[in-house]
Design a protein around this motif. Structure first.
Motif, PDB file in Angstrom:
ATOM      1  N   GLY A 138       0.842  -1.195   0.000  1.00  0.00           N
ATOM      2  CA  GLY A 138       0.000   0.000   0.000  1.00  0.00           C
ATOM      3  C   GLY A 138       0.873   1.238   0.000  1.00  0.00           C
ATOM      4  O   GLY A 138       1.760   1.381   0.854  1.00  0.00           O
ATOM      5  N   GLY A 139       0.656   2.130  -0.934  1.00  0.00           N
ATOM      6  CA  GLY A 139       1.485   3.315  -1.095  1.00  0.00           C
ATOM      7  C   GLY A 139       1.463   4.276   0.082  1.00  0.00           C
ATOM      8  O   GLY A 139       2.351   5.108   0.222  1.00  0.00           O
ATOM      9  N   LYS A 140       0.468   4.169   0.946  1.00  0.00           N
ATOM     10  CA  LYS A 140       0.381   5.029   2.125  1.00  0.00           C
ATOM     11  C   LYS A 140       0.736   4.271   3.399  1.00  0.00           C
ATOM     12  O   LYS A 140       0.339   4.655   4.496  1.00  0.00           O
ATOM     13  CB  LYS A 140      -1.018   5.633   2.231  1.00  0.00           C
ATOM     14  N   ASP A 141       1.492   3.195   3.253  1.00  0.00           N
ATOM     15  CA  ASP A 141       1.907   2.376   4.391  1.00  0.00           C
ATOM     16  C   ASP A 141       2.813   3.202   5.304  1.00  0.00           C
ATOM     17  O   ASP A 141       3.836   3.715   4.863  1.00  0.00           O
ATOM     18  CB  ASP A 141       2.654   1.139   3.886  1.00  0.00           C
ATOM     19  N   GLN A 142       2.434   3.328   6.567  1.00  0.00           N
ATOM     20  CA  GLN A 142       3.221   4.075   7.547  1.00  0.00           C
ATOM     21  C   GLN A 142       4.247   3.188   8.252  1.00  0.00           C
ATOM     22  O   GLN A 142       5.083   3.694   9.000  1.00  0.00           O
ATOM     23  CB  GLN A 142       2.282   4.706   8.591  1.00  0.00           C
ATOM     24  N   ARG A 143       4.177   1.868   8.044  1.00  0.00           N
ATOM     25  CA  ARG A 143       5.077   0.945   8.742  1.00  0.00           C
ATOM     26  C   ARG A 143       6.260   0.517   7.886  1.00  0.00           C
ATOM     27  O   ARG A 143       7.355   0.331   8.404  1.00  0.00           O
ATOM     28  CB  ARG A 143       4.310  -0.292   9.189  1.00  0.00           C
ATOM     29  N   VAL A 144       6.011   0.298   6.604  1.00  0.00           N
ATOM     30  CA  VAL A 144       7.066  -0.169   5.703  1.00  0.00           C
ATOM     31  C   VAL A 144       7.273   0.888   4.623  1.00  0.00           C
ATOM     32  O   VAL A 144       6.384   1.112   3.806  1.00  0.00           O
ATOM     33  CB  VAL A 144       6.685  -1.520   5.048  1.00  0.00           C
ATOM     34  N   PRO A 145       8.422   1.531   4.605  1.00  0.00           N
ATOM     35  CA  PRO A 145       8.673   2.528   3.558  1.00  0.00           C
ATOM     36  C   PRO A 145       8.675   1.882   2.173  1.00  0.00           C
ATOM     37  O   PRO A 145       9.127   0.747   2.007  1.00  0.00           O
ATOM     38  CB  PRO A 145      10.064   3.061   3.901  1.00  0.00           C
ATOM     39  N   MET A 146       8.152   2.610   1.198  1.00  0.00           N
ATOM     40  CA  MET A 146       8.067   2.069  -0.154  1.00  0.00           C
ATOM     41  C   MET A 146       9.439   1.643  -0.675  1.00  0.00           C
ATOM     42  O   MET A 146       9.558   0.636  -1.365  1.00  0.00           O
ATOM     43  CB  MET A 146       7.440   3.078  -1.105  1.00  0.00           C
ATOM     44  N   GLY A 147      10.457   2.391  -0.336  1.00  0.00           N
ATOM     45  CA  GLY A 147      11.805   2.047  -0.781  1.00  0.00           C
ATOM     46  C   GLY A 147      12.221   0.652  -0.350  1.00  0.00           C
ATOM     47  O   GLY A 147      12.910  -0.056  -1.093  1.00  0.00           O
ATOM     48  N   GLN A 148      11.805   0.218   0.839  1.00  0.00           N
ATOM     49  CA  GLN A 148      12.159  -1.115   1.310  1.00  0.00           C
ATOM     50  C   GLN A 148      11.432  -2.190   0.506  1.00  0.00           C
ATOM     51  O   GLN A 148      12.018  -3.210   0.153  1.00  0.00           O
ATOM     52  CB  GLN A 148      11.847  -1.259   2.793  1.00  0.00           C
ATOM     53  N   ALA A 149      10.155  -1.960   0.228  1.00  0.00           N
ATOM     54  CA  ALA A 149       9.392  -2.937  -0.556  1.00  0.00           C
ATOM     55  C   ALA A 149       9.951  -3.042  -1.972  1.00  0.00           C
ATOM     56  O   ALA A 149      10.142  -4.147  -2.495  1.00  0.00           O
ATOM     57  CB  ALA A 149       7.918  -2.546  -0.591  1.00  0.00           C
ATOM     58  N   LEU A 150      10.229  -1.895  -2.591  1.00  0.00           N
ATOM     59  CA  LEU A 150      10.774  -1.914  -3.951  1.00  0.00           C
ATOM     60  C   LEU A 150      12.184  -2.489  -3.990  1.00  0.00           C
ATOM     61  O   LEU A 150      12.547  -3.189  -4.938  1.00  0.00           O
ATOM     62  CB  LEU A 150      10.764  -0.498  -4.535  1.00  0.00           C
ATOM     63  N   SER A 151      12.962  -2.218  -2.961  1.00  0.00           N
ATOM     64  CA  SER A 151      14.323  -2.750  -2.892  1.00  0.00           C
ATOM     65  C   SER A 151      14.309  -4.270  -2.793  1.00  0.00           C
ATOM     66  O   SER A 151      15.092  -4.960  -3.461  1.00  0.00           O
ATOM     67  CB  SER A 151      15.055  -2.137  -1.698  1.00  0.00           C
ATOM     68  N   LEU A 152      13.419  -4.811  -1.954  1.00  0.00           N
ATOM     69  CA  LEU A 152      13.320  -6.273  -1.851  1.00  0.00           C
ATOM     70  C   LEU A 152      12.891  -6.864  -3.188  1.00  0.00           C
ATOM     71  O   LEU A 152      13.463  -7.853  -3.651  1.00  0.00           O
ATOM     72  CB  LEU A 152      12.342  -6.672  -0.742  1.00  0.00           C
ATOM     73  N   HIS A 153      11.902  -6.257  -3.819  1.00  0.00           N
ATOM     74  CA  HIS A 153      11.443  -6.735  -5.123  1.00  0.00           C
ATOM     75  C   HIS A 153      12.589  -6.712  -6.134  1.00  0.00           C
ATOM     76  O   HIS A 153      12.823  -7.678  -6.860  1.00  0.00           O
ATOM     77  CB  HIS A 153      10.271  -5.883  -5.610  1.00  0.00           C
TER      78      HIS A 153
END
Length: 109
Positions: free
Chosen positions: A40-55
């Motif tokens: 979710g782009g408005k996730d306050q717990r996991v920064p988007m950079g971390q999700a995209l970096s893992l991907h």
């Protein structure tokens, strides 16, 4: 950093070993199970950079990974149409990776 995580793991600037031991980024090369990242782009717990970096790390390493992004959702997907799309995507993902069926793009995409 959230106070709850700081209480469990400590300050990330001092005992980094605990954070690194549990970080999927440091273990990405060992991951072989297909992974569907729903973000979710408005996730306050996991920064988007971390999700995209893992991907990105998993793609670079050749691991089977897919990314489903909901720009207007937070940490949990809550809009009814988004929930439906998420489950349809997850079921298609499992059909493809577990049953060997051809990938089917969800109708809502």
């Amino acid at each position: 950093m959230h106070a709850y995580l700081r209480k469990i793991f400590g300050d990330p600037r001092t005992p980094r070993e605990r954070y690194e031991a549990d970080s999927p980024h440091f273990h990405a090369a060992k991951l072989t199970t297909p992974i569907l990242i729903v973000y979710g782009g408005k996730d306050q717990r996991v920064p988007m950079g971390q999700a995209l970096s893992l991907h990105s790390d998993l793609q670079r390493l050749g691991a089977p990974v897919s990314f489903l992004h909901f720009p207007d959702e937070g940490h949990a997907i809550g809009a009814p149409n988004h929930i439906r799309l998420m489950y349809e995507t997850a079921l298609n993902f499992l059909d493809h990776h577990v049953l060997g069926q051809a990938w089917r793009r969800p109708r809502m995409l």
